[in-house]
Design a protein around this motif. Structure first.
Motif, short mmCIF file in Angstrom:
data_model
loop_
_atom_site.label_atom_id
_atom_site.label_comp_id
_atom_site.label_asym_id
_atom_site.label_seq_id
_atom_site.Cartn_x
_atom_site.Cartn_y
_atom_site.Cartn_z
N LEU A 146 0.67 -1.30 0.02
CA LEU A 146 0.01 -0.09 0.00
C LEU A 146 0.93 1.23 -0.08
N GLY A 147 2.28 1.14 0.01
CA GLY A 147 3.04 2.26 -0.18
C GLY A 147 3.70 2.67 0.98
N TRP A 148 3.77 1.75 2.13
CA TRP A 148 4.57 2.26 3.43
C TRP A 148 5.62 1.59 3.17
N LYS A 149 6.88 2.04 3.44
CA LYS A 149 8.16 1.39 3.88
C LYS A 149 8.89 1.81 5.02
N PRO A 150 9.46 0.77 5.65
CA PRO A 150 10.36 1.33 6.91
C PRO A 150 11.54 1.81 6.71
N LYS A 151 12.09 2.81 6.88
CA LYS A 151 13.30 3.54 6.86
C LYS A 151 14.71 2.84 7.31
N HIS A 152 14.20 2.02 8.29
CA HIS A 152 15.24 1.34 9.37
C HIS A 152 15.00 -0.12 9.19
N ASN A 153 16.17 -0.56 9.32
CA ASN A 153 15.92 -2.13 9.50
C ASN A 153 16.29 -2.36 11.04
N SER A 154 15.95 -3.40 11.51
CA SER A 154 16.12 -3.66 13.05
C SER A 154 17.52 -3.34 13.71
N ARG A 155 18.50 -3.54 12.93
CA ARG A 155 19.81 -3.09 13.51
C ARG A 155 19.84 -1.66 13.60
N GLU A 156 19.67 -1.02 12.38
CA GLU A 156 19.69 0.49 12.80
C GLU A 156 18.64 1.03 13.79
N ALA A 157 17.59 0.32 13.91
CA ALA A 157 16.52 0.99 14.88
C ALA A 157 17.07 0.87 16.15
N VAL A 158 17.84 -0.66 16.54
CA VAL A 158 18.14 -0.74 17.79
C VAL A 158 19.39 0.25 18.07
N ARG A 159 20.20 0.48 17.04
CA ARG A 159 21.57 1.44 17.24
C ARG A 159 21.09 2.91 17.68
N LYS A 160 20.01 3.16 16.94
CA LYS A 160 19.49 4.55 17.18
C LYS A 160 18.98 4.75 18.67
N ALA A 161 17.99 3.73 19.05
CA ALA A 161 17.39 3.53 20.11
C ALA A 161 18.31 3.68 21.39
N ALA A 162 19.55 2.86 21.35
CA ALA A 162 20.38 2.76 22.20
C ALA A 162 21.07 4.07 22.41
N LYS A 163 21.42 4.62 21.48
CA LYS A 163 22.12 6.22 21.55
C LYS A 163 20.91 7.01 22.38
N ASN A 164 19.66 6.85 22.04
CA ASN A 164 18.67 7.60 22.73
C ASN A 164 18.70 7.34 24.20
N ALA A 165 18.51 5.88 24.66
CA ALA A 165 18.56 5.46 25.90
C ALA A 165 19.66 5.87 26.73
N LEU A 166 20.76 5.85 26.21
CA LEU A 166 21.95 6.33 26.84
C LEU A 166 21.61 7.79 27.31
N GLU A 167 21.30 8.70 26.24
CA GLU A 167 21.14 9.93 26.52
C GLU A 167 20.00 10.22 27.80
N GLU A 168 19.00 9.39 27.59
CA GLU A 168 18.04 9.64 28.69
C GLU A 168 18.29 8.95 29.94
#
Ligand code: NAD
Length: 314
Positions: A289-311
């Motif tokens: 239907l035209g949606w596509k994730p811009k991140h794979n699991s690895r990229e999502a986890v990497r970004k989330a780890a950086k955020n969690a570390l900041e928080e």
């Protein structure tokens, strides 16, 4: 257009509320602030209407429908996937959803988007699992309560003409998440950077989706659905093991030589009773239907780890 976001002060709900405001909708956040925080809505506080109330109380719910409502995004829940209290799951998920659908019916609102979960599939034998996988057997009370809610949505769609959209999210990660493996690992490693306790045997393999991809999927599915009941998987195209998640977190935190201590878990290495060991969703329905994730699991986890570390960093 005026929309209500239940659970709008929580992790996913607040990101969704922000996005809806940016898209020009009038947003009402309905939340009991049990896990939600007003700080999550800081960037849009001047634009959203906040109604403090509990979905278990029909009279509280009336407050959200005092003015005309066009659609409801139902994201409030008891999101605890571990065993927890069966009554809590029943009241905060099934009873709450029933109360909400009844309030919508009374007020002539026929458009609902529901935060469901990959756990409705239980231990699926088909991976990646498509939405029409025939044998839905949740293995957690959480998954069972969410599947019950989906059944209610389907019945309201067919009986009362609702448009009802259920999003079966994989593990959603990103800023403001207050639970989940990424935050858990960051927190533990801040306490002790030499050793990391990993629940289960570490081979659990799951899919992680970045919050903005999940929010985009939510709007996309809602707008693409014409009517009736539709369920959509929302995940990324791959899945990664818990040990891979640990490796990414360790790398993001700049650590080395961390000893992984596995609890061994239960029932063949699951993290806890009811933990689905292998989760990978087939996302082709929403992609078509035209949606596509811009991140794979690895990229999502990497970004989330950086955020969690900041928080979490002191
Ligand atoms: P969250 O705890 O951050 O948000 C839940 C919100 O609902 C909170 O603001 C809480 O205060 C509110 N709430 C809870 N019970 C309520 C009640 N009875 N009345 C009014 N408000 C109530 O959780 P989240 O991770 O943002 O999850 C949002 C939704 O997405 C939930 O329905 C959850 O089951 C679903 N989901 C989340 C994930 C994930 O990875 N985070 C994955 C699949 C599905």
């Amino acid at each position: 257009m005026r929309v209500v976001v239940t659970g709008g002060a929580g992790f996913i709900g607040s990101h969704l509320a922000e996005r809806l405001v940016r898209e020009g909708y009038s947003v009402v956040v309905f939340d009991n602030f049990s896990s939600g925080r007003i700080e999550n809505l800081l960037s849009v506080l001047d634009e959203v209407e906040v109604v403090r109330g509990d979905l278990r109380s029909p009279s509280d719910l009336e407050k959200a429908f005092e003015k005309r409502v066009d659609a409801v995004f139902h994201f409030a829940a008891n999101p605890e996937v571990r065993v927890g209290d069966p009554q809590e799951h029943f009241e905060n998920n099934i009873l709450a959803t029933h109360n909400l659908l009844e309030a919508m019916r009374r007020h002539g609102v026929r458009d609902v988007v529901f935060a469901s979960t990959s756990t409705v599939y239980g231990d699926a034998k088909v991976l990646p699992t498509p939405e029409d996988y025939g044998s839905m057997r949740p293995i957690s009370l959480y998954g069972a309560s969410k599947l019950s809610c989906e059944s209610l949505l389907s019945a309201y769609a067919h009986t009362f003409g609702f448009k009802a959209v259920a999003l079966r999210y994989a593990n959603v990660v990103g800023p403001r998440a207050k639970r989940g493996v990424v935050r858990d690992f960051v927190w533990k490693l801040l306490q002790n950077p030499r050793e990391l306790e990993i629940l289960g045997d570490g081979t659990q393999k799951k899919s992680y989706v970045w919050i903005e991809d999940a929010v985009e999927a939510t709007l996309h599915a809602w707008l693409a659905t014409q009517g009736g009941f539709e369920a959509y998987n929302v995940g990324s195209e791959d899945s990664i093991t818990v040990v891979e998640v640990a490796d990414i977190v360790v790398e993001v935190m700049g650590l080395s030589g961390v000893h992984y201590k596995f609890t061994g878990g239960v029932d063949g290495g699951r993290g806890w009773v009811g933990d689905v060991k292998y989760m990978h969703l087939d996302i082709s329905k929403l992609v078509s239907l035209g949606w596509k994730p811009k991140h794979n699991s690895r990229e999502a986890v990497r970004k989330a780890a950086k955020n969690a570390l900041e928080e979490l960093k002191p």
